[in-house]
Design an enzyme around this catalytic site. Sequence first.
Site, mmCIF file in Angstrom:
data_model
loop_
_atom_site.group_PDB
_atom_site.id
_atom_site.type_symbol
_atom_site.label_atom_id
_atom_site.label_comp_id
_atom_site.label_asym_id
_atom_site.label_seq_id
_atom_site.Cartn_x
_atom_site.Cartn_y
_atom_site.Cartn_z
ATOM 1 N N GLN A 1 -8.453 14.191 0.682
ATOM 2 C CA GLN A 1 -7.673 15.052 -0.205
ATOM 3 C C GLN A 1 -8.040 16.504 0.053
ATOM 4 O O GLN A 1 -9.089 16.799 0.621
ATOM 5 C CB GLN A 1 -7.960 14.704 -1.667
ATOM 6 C CG GLN A 1 -7.655 13.247 -1.989
ATOM 7 C CD GLN A 1 -7.941 12.922 -3.444
ATOM 8 O OE1 GLN A 1 -7.316 13.465 -4.354
ATOM 9 N NE2 GLN A 1 -8.906 12.064 -3.672
ATOM 10 N N HIS B 1 -7.883 7.861 3.805
ATOM 11 C CA HIS B 1 -7.268 9.143 3.445
ATOM 12 C C HIS B 1 -8.292 10.065 2.811
ATOM 13 O O HIS B 1 -9.342 9.623 2.340
ATOM 14 C CB HIS B 1 -6.100 8.927 2.477
ATOM 15 C CG HIS B 1 -6.515 8.518 1.092
ATOM 16 N ND1 HIS B 1 -6.968 7.249 0.788
ATOM 17 C CD2 HIS B 1 -6.568 9.220 -0.072
ATOM 18 C CE1 HIS B 1 -7.262 7.182 -0.504
ATOM 19 N NE2 HIS B 1 -7.037 8.368 -1.060
ATOM 20 N N CYS C 1 0.866 -1.171 0.000
ATOM 21 C CA CYS C 1 0.000 0.000 0.000
ATOM 22 C C CYS C 1 0.904 1.223 0.000
ATOM 23 O O CYS C 1 1.710 1.396 0.906
ATOM 24 C CB CYS C 1 -0.892 -0.002 1.236
ATOM 25 S SG CYS C 1 -1.744 1.586 1.439
ATOM 26 N N CYS D 1 0.730 3.294 3.321
ATOM 27 C CA CYS D 1 1.165 2.767 4.614
ATOM 28 C C CYS D 1 2.556 3.328 4.923
ATOM 29 O O CYS D 1 3.269 3.773 4.024
ATOM 30 C CB CYS D 1 1.214 1.237 4.564
ATOM 31 S SG CYS D 1 -0.355 0.442 4.984
ATOM 32 N N ASN E 1 -13.269 10.779 -0.710
ATOM 33 C CA ASN E 1 -14.043 9.783 -1.446
ATOM 34 C C ASN E 1 -13.865 8.485 -0.694
ATOM 35 O O ASN E 1 -12.738 8.066 -0.450
ATOM 36 C CB ASN E 1 -13.492 9.597 -2.863
ATOM 37 C CG ASN E 1 -13.527 10.880 -3.661
ATOM 38 O OD1 ASN E 1 -14.420 11.710 -3.482
ATOM 39 N ND2 ASN E 1 -12.537 11.070 -4.522
ATOM 40 N N HIS F 1 -3.934 0.549 8.227
ATOM 41 C CA HIS F 1 -4.460 0.361 6.872
ATOM 42 C C HIS F 1 -5.951 0.029 6.844
ATOM 43 O O HIS F 1 -6.685 0.486 5.968
ATOM 44 C CB HIS F 1 -3.665 -0.753 6.174
ATOM 45 C CG HIS F 1 -4.072 -0.996 4.764
ATOM 46 N ND1 HIS F 1 -3.590 -0.237 3.719
ATOM 47 C CD2 HIS F 1 -4.944 -1.876 4.237
ATOM 48 C CE1 HIS F 1 -4.145 -0.658 2.593
ATOM 49 N NE2 HIS F 1 -4.975 -1.643 2.879
ATOM 50 N N HIS G 1 -6.609 2.583 1.846
ATOM 51 C CA HIS G 1 -6.032 3.183 3.055
ATOM 52 C C HIS G 1 -6.798 4.470 3.401
ATOM 53 O O HIS G 1 -7.027 5.290 2.520
ATOM 54 C CB HIS G 1 -4.548 3.500 2.808
ATOM 55 C CG HIS G 1 -3.801 3.755 4.070
ATOM 56 N ND1 HIS G 1 -2.881 2.875 4.581
ATOM 57 C CD2 HIS G 1 -3.862 4.783 4.951
ATOM 58 C CE1 HIS G 1 -2.398 3.362 5.719
ATOM 59 N NE2 HIS G 1 -2.985 4.515 5.957
HETATM 60 ZN ZN ZN Z 1 -2.139 1.216 3.734
#
Ligand code: ZN
Length: 326
Positions: free
Chosen positions: A151, A149, A32, A35, A136, A96, A147
């Site tokens: 933006q 996250h 990933c 990560c 999203n 993760h 993962h």
């Molecule tokens: Zn990850």
Amino acid sequence: MSELRWNALRGEWTVTATHRQERTFFPPPDYCPLCPTRPGGFPTEVPYETYDLVSFENRFPSLQRLPPEPAVSGDDLQPVRPAYGACEVVLYTPEHDVTLAELPVSTIDRLVRVWQHRTAEMGARSDIAYVMPFENKGEEVGVTLSHPHGQIYAYPFIPPHLAAELAQARAHRAAHGGCLGCSLVAREEEDGRRIVGANDDWVAYVPFAARWPYETHVVARRHAALLTDLRPRQRRALARLLKALLLGFDRLFDRSFPYIMVVHQAPVDPATHADAHLHIEFYPPLRSAGKLKYLAGSEAGAGMFIDDTLPETTARALRACVDRGA
Ligand SMILES: [Zn+2]
Ligand SMILES: [Zn+2]
Ligand SMILES: [Zn+2]
């Protein structure tokens, strides 16, 4: 290749970003890029063994601080300009397999602080007109990296949806005086049928004319224009209500709930600050546990959304899933 091309028919910009085609698409589970970099492991985007929240420039940005020269030359009818701006990625946690809903309120509070910090810093650039944090979540909205996250995009102009909201707010002030966002949040509280959750500083409701069955807005009770206007108490209260709402979404269909989350704050220009009322909008793509709402003929072709549920009904279902006392 990246440039802004003017859509003369619609009066808006489109950005070309052909390098995004090479984006990482569902890498194997042991790799990933978001990560932390494990000792002796693959180098990821984050060259540390662990991190707290971290934000950095997107490796495949559609808007950039130093954009390339446009690949085509525009003209009066169809202008082209370099894609100035910024696209950043915010990693919520080194873990993760979690989602924002599962993270503690203290982490969500830190995320709001990151949004504030990035709004202040990106907004100070002379080429930036608007800063929008968003997330999203879920394959249903096209997420390629699971993962957790979000933006943050910084635009060199006020994007169309925000410009439309601002125009409505200005018209409201001209006709009735006062802020449209303040009026709407007061009306929703008075009515109560579409409220999903609330605390001293924030109210979450399915809007009167929701475009998505479970569209939900989290709105500041007292007028605030920018994320940076929030006091620590308001920021913590936002984190608490977001956590309660996100858990409620997951409970609704007993599954990890996909959504697009966008922060609508004021443009950088202080002249807009009396009219732009800070709120967060969620657009969940689900109509039911396994059915998606698609943007079809009327939505995509005419811009008129058809909601085959009543906001009062979906709000009631969602409210039953959201813990009180957030
Ligand atoms: Zn990850
Ligand atoms: Zn207001
Ligand atoms: Zn909005």
